[in-house]
Design a protein around this motif. Structure first.
Motif, PDB file in Angstrom:
ATOM      1  N   UNK A   1       0.794  -1.230   0.000  1.00  0.00           N
ATOM      2  CA  UNK A   1       0.000   0.000   0.000  1.00  0.00           C
ATOM      3  C   UNK A   1       0.824   1.275   0.000  1.00  0.00           C
ATOM      4  N   UNK A   2       0.246   2.263  -0.616  1.00  0.00           N
ATOM      5  CA  UNK A   2       0.796   3.599  -0.445  1.00  0.00           C
ATOM      6  C   UNK A   2       1.985   3.947  -1.323  1.00  0.00           C
ATOM      7  N   UNK A   3       2.325   3.085  -2.289  1.00  0.00           N
ATOM      8  CA  UNK A   3       3.464   3.462  -3.119  1.00  0.00           C
ATOM      9  C   UNK A   3       3.023   4.093  -4.449  1.00  0.00           C
ATOM     10  N   UNK A   4       1.699   4.089  -4.707  1.00  0.00           N
ATOM     11  CA  UNK A   4       1.180   4.760  -5.887  1.00  0.00           C
ATOM     12  C   UNK A   4       1.532   4.075  -7.201  1.00  0.00           C
ATOM     13  N   UNK A   5       1.964   2.834  -7.101  1.00  0.00           N
ATOM     14  CA  UNK A   5       2.414   2.142  -8.307  1.00  0.00           C
ATOM     15  C   UNK A   5       1.295   2.004  -9.346  1.00  0.00           C
ATOM     16  N   UNK A   6       0.126   1.584  -8.874  1.00  0.00           N
ATOM     17  CA  UNK A   6      -0.972   1.355  -9.819  1.00  0.00           C
ATOM     18  C   UNK A   6      -1.383   2.640 -10.542  1.00  0.00           C
TER      19      UNK A   6
END
Ligand SMILES: Nc1ncnc2c1ncn2[C@@H]1O[C@H](COP(=O)(O)OP(=O)(O)O)[C@@H](O)[C@H]1O
Ligand SMILES: [Mg+2]
Length: 400
Positions: free
Chosen positions: A87-92
């Motif tokens: 979560x929270x890495x903004x990859x998508x």
């Protein structure tokens, strides 16, 4: 306090020692990706899981067991879904901005809320062009302001599976693709830690792809030194409420000879089991010897070491496997054999009197794969440890 773990990786409180090697790994990983090598059962996976469970600074460590993977698209899917799941890495979000090709599928994948659905659709998308799409996806990581370590455990087993399913050409393509991904100058915040038993060179050598891992720094995982092994044995016994005599501890070390954590665990677990049936909780050297002979080498413990035999058929081709079994059989009975004697056995097994080169390769493999050791001065070979030799003689020393 440590406790017995016989087989599964030793994690958390069961994980003993290894501070120095972990420190070294974290230091070297600053510079580049690493190859952790050691024979099976030396404790590679345990060390890798320790990295995941106790990462340094704010590095995010993903552990991937890749043994089951048999094609490149599954490998890439695993990496990408680890990222998507964290979560929270903004990859998508970044994936959305991507791609001319395969866009339709990737879009579908992003909309999936279930990770299993995501994987399926991503897999579909990758089928079109895994090389380019995989590279693009991994390059996205560069724009995330975090540090990632991907641990790829059992790469040799994955390569072996890929070879069987996809053939040499695709495996080679994959290995060089993976190398390019690792060294492409854009990927500054990703590192890979690749693990495998020493058999790696054996498999890559066969398909002439050794160069595909020449960017990795090799870090060898050793057995415990004597002092560490002594403390380990003591603590394990204490965790079982057993107070050993000093002489008994010496005896255990003497039997173990090479302090492979797994061999220690097997011996102590067996001892502890035996003590359950005795009135005393005191362990004497005689009891250690008796338990070793009758239990550790006994039928109930046979499976503990069986993989040493099984993997011969898995990794060596038919001719090599046949020669290996004959060589190890004779060696388990003779204790030591000269190169000339071993070559005779090899020729007998392969019907190839010209087979000097094949023989040399095989002996090097047997050394690397932790079956035998040789003495340079007199060219004699023997089993790498007494435990393995005794076990071998008992189960395979007299069968044809
Ligand atoms: N650091 C450790 N502390 C305690 N036991 C260990 C440790 N490393 C390995 N072992 C023992 O060895 C076995 C195999 O460990 P594992 O990490 O799976 O080895 P590998 O991945 O090299 O095959 C474990 O089940 C455990 O008995
Ligand atoms: Mg392992």
């Amino acid at each position: 306090m440590v406790h017995l773990v016989v087989g599964p990786p030793a994690t958390k409180v069961a994980f003993f020692d290894r501070e120095k090697i972990l420190e070294r790994i974290w230091k070297r990983i600053e510079v580049g990706s690493l190859l952790l090598v050691a024979p099976r059962r030396f404790g590679k996976t345990s060390i890798m899981l320790q990295m995941r469970d106790f990462p340094k600074d704010d590095t995010i460590v993903f552990y991937m067991d890749t043994e089951w993977i048999s094609e490149p698209i599954d490998f890439i899917t695993e990496i990408v879904s680890q990222l998507a799941d964290e979560e929270g890495n903004g990859f998508l979000e970044k994936v959305k901005g991507l791609s001319k090709r395969g866009l339709k599928y990737l879009q579908g994948a992003i909309e999936e809320t279930e990770i299993s659905g995501f994987k399926l659709k991503l897999r579909e998308a990758l089928k079109e062009n895994w090389k380019e799409m995989g590279r693009e996806l991994l390059q996205l990581i560069e724009t995330i302001d975090k540090r990632f370590v991907f641990i790829v455990d059992e790469l040799p087993l994955m390569v072996n599976r890929m070879l069987k399913k996809k053939g040499e050409e695709e495996v080679e393509e994959f290995l060089y693709w993976f190398r390019t991904v690792r060294i492409s100058s854009g990927l500054k915040n990703i590192r890979f830690v690749i693990g495998g038993s020493i058999g790696m060179e054996h498999i890559l050598g066969k398909i002439g792809a050794i160069a595909s891992i020449n960017d990795l720094e090799r870090i060898q995982i050793e057995a415990f030194d004597n002092k560490t092994a002594y403390l380990f044995i003591k603590e394990l016994l204490e965790s079982e409420d057993i107070t050993p005599e000093e002489e008994a501890l010496k005896k255990i070390l003497e039997i173990i000879e090479v302090n492979i954590p797994y061999f220690i665990q097997v011996l102590i677990a067996t001892l502890s089991n035996e003590v359950l049936y005795l009135k005393t909780k005191k362990i004497t050297p005689e009891l250690v010897e008796e338990v070793y002979q009758n239990r550790v080498l006994g039928v109930e413990s046979r499976t503990y070491f069986e993989h040493y035999y099984q993997r011969i058929n898995e990794y060596y081709d038919h001719k090599e496997a046949k020669a290996t079994k004959l060589i190890l059989k004779d060696l388990s009975r003779a204790e030591k054999l000269s190169r000339t004697e071993l070559f005779d056995i090899y020729v007998r097994a392969t019907n190839d009197p010209e087979g000097e080169e094949g023989f040399n390769h095989l002996m090097a493999d047997l050394e690397n794969d932790f079956y035998v050791k040789s003495e340079a001065e007199n060219g004699e070979y023997e089993f790498i440890t007494k435990v393995l030799r005794d076990w071998w003689r008992r189960y395979y020393g007299f069968v044809d």
